[in-house]
Scaffold this motif. Structure first.
Motif, PDB file in Angstrom:
ATOM      1  N   UNK A   1     -24.853 -19.434  14.288  1.00  0.00           N
ATOM      2  CA  UNK A   1     -25.182 -18.327  15.200  1.00  0.00           C
ATOM      3  C   UNK A   1     -24.509 -18.523  16.560  1.00  0.00           C
ATOM      4  N   UNK A   2     -24.531 -19.762  17.037  1.00  0.00           N
ATOM      5  CA  UNK A   2     -23.931 -20.035  18.344  1.00  0.00           C
ATOM      6  C   UNK A   2     -22.429 -19.790  18.330  1.00  0.00           C
ATOM      7  N   UNK A   3     -21.773 -20.144  17.228  1.00  0.00           N
ATOM      8  CA  UNK A   3     -20.323 -19.986  17.153  1.00  0.00           C
ATOM      9  C   UNK A   3     -19.910 -18.521  17.234  1.00  0.00           C
ATOM     10  N   UNK A   4     -20.762 -17.622  16.754  1.00  0.00           N
ATOM     11  CA  UNK A   4     -20.437 -16.195  16.862  1.00  0.00           C
ATOM     12  C   UNK A   4     -20.484 -15.720  18.310  1.00  0.00           C
ATOM     13  N   UNK A   5     -21.357 -16.333  19.115  1.00  0.00           N
ATOM     14  CA  UNK A   5     -21.481 -15.953  20.516  1.00  0.00           C
ATOM     15  C   UNK A   5     -20.375 -16.572  21.352  1.00  0.00           C
ATOM     16  N   UNK A   6     -20.008 -17.810  21.033  1.00  0.00           N
ATOM     17  CA  UNK A   6     -19.005 -18.510  21.839  1.00  0.00           C
ATOM     18  C   UNK A   6     -17.657 -17.796  21.807  1.00  0.00           C
ATOM     19  N   UNK A   7     -17.376 -17.081  20.725  1.00  0.00           N
ATOM     20  CA  UNK A   7     -16.124 -16.343  20.660  1.00  0.00           C
ATOM     21  C   UNK A   7     -16.008 -15.282  21.730  1.00  0.00           C
ATOM     22  N   UNK A   8     -17.130 -14.814  22.265  1.00  0.00           N
ATOM     23  CA  UNK A   8     -17.096 -13.779  23.297  1.00  0.00           C
ATOM     24  C   UNK A   8     -16.535 -14.295  24.614  1.00  0.00           C
ATOM     25  N   UNK A   9     -16.514 -15.611  24.808  1.00  0.00           N
ATOM     26  CA  UNK A   9     -15.930 -16.163  26.031  1.00  0.00           C
ATOM     27  C   UNK A   9     -14.574 -16.799  25.746  1.00  0.00           C
ATOM     28  N   UNK A  10     -14.060 -16.605  24.519  1.00  0.00           N
ATOM     29  CA  UNK A  10     -12.736 -17.094  24.193  1.00  0.00           C
ATOM     30  C   UNK A  10     -12.690 -18.402  23.459  1.00  0.00           C
TER      31      UNK A  10
END
Length: 269
Positions: free
Chosen positions: A214-223
């Motif tokens: 789940x966290x990895x999907x969010x981290x993509x939003x900051x590059x």
């Protein structure tokens, strides 16, 4: 010695009406929290935008599922899983010495060793993954590498805490049995300690992997790589069919990982 009638009356009174005190305290806390919120209301464009979002979600862009470009849904979900998996494996290995450092032993008198270990793990957990991702992006550049580093560092704090608690709550019967027949420290660790705690270590690692996905999907939003980056671009450009197919892919991925991980953990524990 019997209790006095006054004490019995006070106890019965608190048992009956004590919940009113707690209800009042909770209401005061809720009132204080709501007072700090500034409700700006609903914008006029909320209705049309909501309809567009729902229309895109229920009419997803199926052509984006796989097109062989490496930037499609399947490829980026695979990248997201790779970030979560690699970050979790790295953190699980690094967390083991931290766990033994932070675990309290019965022979430790002042808990200086374990207390310092717990403090270090707490400091590591203080930094949210998204903050770590931004810091690593500045250090190593945008991409999956920064995402792996962010997941790894944050997971060390979480897994180290869980591993240390597993060590503290471990049944020491097997260790005592090996010591009683003359076993040395290495034999105790390899034949008793490690087999006892390993199932819990693996179970916690699987649980952490679920969270890392789940966290990895969010981290993509900051590059920091993964499926979050195209989802952010799709939201910014209001490409709601693209958002819909990405959300559908994330839901399927998370449900599959949760189901598989749950079954594995049931077999281990």
């Amino acid at each position: 010695m019997t209790k006095s009638p006054e004490l019995k009356i006070e106890k019965n009174y608190y048992d009956r009406y004590g919940w009113l005190l707690w209800a009042f305290i909770i209401l005061v806390i809720y009132g204080w929290a709501l007072k700090g919120l500034k409700l700006s209301g609903i914008q006029d464009s909320a209705g049309p935008v909501s309809k567009s979002i729902l229309h895109g979600i229920f009419h997803p862009d199926w052509a984006y599922v796989y097109n062989g470009s490496g930037e499609d849904l399947v490829s980026l979900i695979g990248q997201t899983l790779a970030i979560a998996f690699l970050g979790t494996i790295i953190s699980a290995v690094i967390s083991v010495p931290f766990a033994f450092w932070a675990a309290r032993s019965k022979t430790e008198k002042w808990y200086l060793r374990s207390g310092s270990g717990k403090l270090v793990l707490t400091l590591i957990r203080t930094f949210p993954e998204i903050v770590l991702a931004i810091m690593f992006i500045k250090a190593v550049g945008p991409g999956s590498y920064a995402g792996v580093l962010a997941v790894s560092v944050h997971s060390v704090g979480m897994l180290g805490k869980l591993f240390s608690e597993a060590i503290e709550n471990m049944d020491g019967g097997a260790e005592e049995a090996i010591v009683s027949v003359g076993g040395n420290a290495s034999q105790v660790f390899m034949l008793a300690t490690l087999p006892t705690i390993m199932p819990e270590f693996i179970s916690y690692t699987l649980y952490r992997f679920e969270i890392a996905v789940r966290s990895a999907t969010i981290l993509g939003m900051v590059g920091a790589g993964g499926i979050g980056t195209p989802m952010l671009f799709a939201i910014q450009t209001r490409n709601w069919p693209r958002v819909g197919i990405i959300l559908l892919g994330i839901i399927i991925m998370v449900l599959a990982i949760d189901s598989l991980s749950g079954r594995l953990r049931k077999k281990l524990v």
